[in-house]
Motif scaffolding. Structure first.
Motif: not given
Length: 178
Positions: A59-66
């Motif tokens: 979750w820390r590496a996930k881009q927002p609205y990807n």
């Protein structure tokens, strides 16, 4: 140490998925895509399977609205229709085998057996891979050519529709080296 296993082409081959291994290995992430499996390449939709213990780190590496709404809707539609997914896979595998058989008939190509949605082949004299790519492009047929030394004598041809395979084989049968 995290191990990532890319299963983008697993549906097109004979090897089984290893997605169940995430239950056994606490450091394993298995990635899958809808690009090949469901024919949704333009939507850039995929997913990963991994132990729940890795979720906080991912979750820390996930881009927002990807993931777009269109991709979400298309992905859900594909998942809700396993018959469609099987038809897409079966058609692609059948066309890949037909294309491979046709390519094997050409003396200047050495195609390799494939378990993906493309066929990789060595290009033999009098052609070079770059010259072949350019000659095909002049006829409206696009293939991938590699500049890196390890694949410099190779082209990769994606599997398309039967009429695209027909055009590819027709053009390959009549073009001449520079």
């Amino acid at each position: 140490c995290i191990v990532v296993l890319d299963e983008a082409y697993v549906e097109f081959g004979s090897s089984p998925s290893r997605i169940s291994w995430v239950e056994e290995y606490s450091n394993l992430i298995v990635l899958r895509t809808f690009s090949k499996r469901a024919g949704l390449a333009g939507l850039r939709l995929g997913y990963g399977a991994f132990p729940a213990s890795l979720a906080p780190f991912l979750w820390r590496a996930k881009q927002p609205y990807n993931v777009s709404v269109a991709a979400q809707v298309a992905g859900m539609a594909a998942l809700s229709n396993p018959k469609y997914l099987k038809e897409v896979k079966d058609a692609l595998v059948s066309e890949r085998e037909r294309m491979y058989a046709g390519l094997k008939q050409l003396d200047f190509l050495e195609p390799y057996p494939s378990e993906a949605n493309f066929v990789l082949m060595s290009v033999k004299a009098p052609w070079t891979a770059k010259d072949l790519k350019d000659a095909l492009a002049a006829e409206g047929v696009m293939v991938r050519h590699y500049d890196k030394a390890i694949l410099s004598g190779y082209v990769r041809i994606s599997v398309g529709k039967p009429e695209q395979t027909d055009k590819l084989l027709e053009v390959l049968g009549r073009i001449t080296p520079p």
